[in-house]
Design an enzyme around this catalytic site. Sequence first.
Site, PDB file in Angstrom:
ATOM      1  N   HIS A   1      15.113   0.701 -26.902  1.00 57.26           N
ATOM      2  CA  HIS A   1      14.832   1.899 -25.998  1.00 57.26           C
ATOM      3  C   HIS A   1      14.330   3.009 -26.852  1.00 57.26           C
ATOM      4  O   HIS A   1      14.510   3.053 -28.076  1.00 57.26           O
ATOM      5  CB  HIS A   1      16.409   2.215 -25.512  1.00 57.26           C
ATOM      6  CG  HIS A   1      16.974   1.271 -24.749  1.00 57.26           C
ATOM      7  ND1 HIS A   1      17.059   1.411 -23.337  1.00 57.26           N
ATOM      8  CD2 HIS A   1      17.764   0.168 -25.130  1.00 57.26           C
ATOM      9  CE1 HIS A   1      17.481   0.395 -22.726  1.00 57.26           C
ATOM     10  NE2 HIS A   1      17.950  -0.509 -23.744  1.00 57.26           N
TER      11      HIS A   1
ATOM     12  N   VAL B   1      17.229   6.315 -17.572  1.00 49.96           N
ATOM     13  CA  VAL B   1      17.224   5.179 -17.351  1.00 49.96           C
ATOM     14  C   VAL B   1      17.910   4.109 -18.326  1.00 49.96           C
ATOM     15  O   VAL B   1      18.441   2.971 -17.857  1.00 49.96           O
ATOM     16  CB  VAL B   1      15.823   4.717 -17.293  1.00 49.96           C
ATOM     17  CG1 VAL B   1      15.415   3.212 -17.268  1.00 49.96           C
ATOM     18  CG2 VAL B   1      15.019   5.690 -16.076  1.00 49.96           C
ATOM     19  N   CYS B   2      17.811   4.558 -19.489  1.00 49.64           N
ATOM     20  CA  CYS B   2      18.510   3.553 -20.516  1.00 49.64           C
ATOM     21  C   CYS B   2      19.917   3.525 -20.489  1.00 49.64           C
ATOM     22  O   CYS B   2      20.504   2.491 -20.737  1.00 49.64           O
ATOM     23  CB  CYS B   2      17.955   4.082 -22.088  1.00 49.64           C
ATOM     24  SG  CYS B   2      16.216   4.193 -22.115  1.00 49.64           S
ATOM     25  N   THR B   3      20.675   4.484 -20.158  1.00 52.07           N
ATOM     26  CA  THR B   3      22.161   4.744 -20.066  1.00 52.07           C
ATOM     27  C   THR B   3      22.464   3.765 -18.792  1.00 52.07           C
ATOM     28  O   THR B   3      23.306   2.805 -19.102  1.00 52.07           O
ATOM     29  CB  THR B   3      22.458   6.073 -19.509  1.00 52.07           C
ATOM     30  OG1 THR B   3      22.198   6.986 -20.501  1.00 52.07           O
ATOM     31  CG2 THR B   3      24.234   6.064 -19.306  1.00 52.07           C
TER      32      THR B   3
ATOM     33  N   PHE C   1      21.797  -0.098 -20.502  1.00 56.24           N
ATOM     34  CA  PHE C   1      22.696  -0.473 -21.132  1.00 56.24           C
ATOM     35  C   PHE C   1      24.304  -0.634 -20.550  1.00 56.24           C
ATOM     36  O   PHE C   1      25.227  -1.423 -21.168  1.00 56.24           O
ATOM     37  CB  PHE C   1      23.329   0.706 -22.493  1.00 56.24           C
ATOM     38  CG  PHE C   1      22.422   0.433 -23.651  1.00 56.24           C
ATOM     39  CD1 PHE C   1      22.923  -0.010 -24.750  1.00 56.24           C
ATOM     40  CD2 PHE C   1      21.111   0.640 -23.615  1.00 56.24           C
ATOM     41  CE1 PHE C   1      22.184   0.147 -25.878  1.00 56.24           C
ATOM     42  CE2 PHE C   1      20.393   0.931 -24.671  1.00 56.24           C
ATOM     43  CZ  PHE C   1      20.846   0.317 -25.810  1.00 56.24           C
TER      44      PHE C   1
END
Length: 217
Positions: free
Chosen positions: A37, A44-46, A49
Site C-alpha cells: 500500500h 481504499v487501503c483501509t 486491510f
Amino acid sequence: MALRINDIAPDFTADTSVGPISFHDWIGDSYAILFSHPKDFTPVCTTEFGAVAQLAGEFAKRNTKVIGISVDGVTEHMAWKKDIESFAGAPATFPIIADDGLKVAKLYDMLPADAYLPDGRTPADSQTVRTTFIISPDKKVQLMLIYPMTVGRNFDEILRALDAIQAGAKNPIATPANWKPGDDVIVKTSVSTADARVKFGEVNEIFPYLRTIKAPK
C-alpha cells in the site's frame, strides 16, 4: 531486474506491527500473500486491510500467511490498525511491514531503484506501491497483481487464484477461465490422454490439447 513468476521472492528483514521479522523465516512452510500500500490512513487501503482481517479464517484454511506493507512507520501502522479493525469489525492480526525507507518497495520492484519520496509525501508519490504477490512455500513468486490507486482489490479473486495455484501444485492440471473450486480442470499438455485416464479416470477431450477432468479430491 524486474521480478518474474517463479523467481525466488527476495528475502529481507524489517520492522513490523508485530515486531521484527526475517521474511523467508516468517513464511516457513506456508504460502504467503504480500500486499502493499502507498500510505496509511488512505480510504481504499483501509477497506482492503479490513477485507483481509475478515478473511483470516479463509487464509488459515489454505495454510497461507498474509502480510501487509506500507511506506510508513510502525507508529503510524499501530494507529491506522485501530481504524482498520473498527471498519472491518474484525481483528487485524496480520503483520504490517514498516517500509518508510522504501527498502522492500524497491527490492520488489514497486518503485524505481533510485526513487526518492519527499518529506510530506502523499499517496500519489508512492502510488505504484499497490501490488499483491502470492509466494509458495519454496519461496517462489507464483502471482503478481498491480492495481491503480482508485481500484480496490478483489480478495475473492485472490483467494480463487490461491486455490488454483495450490490445486496445480498437487496435480498436473491447470484451471480454465472463470474457474472456481469444484469446477472441472484442464489436464496439462505435458500429460498424455492415456496417462491422464490412468491417473484421473474419465477425460473429456475437447481438442487434443484441451482435455478436462473432474477436479481431483
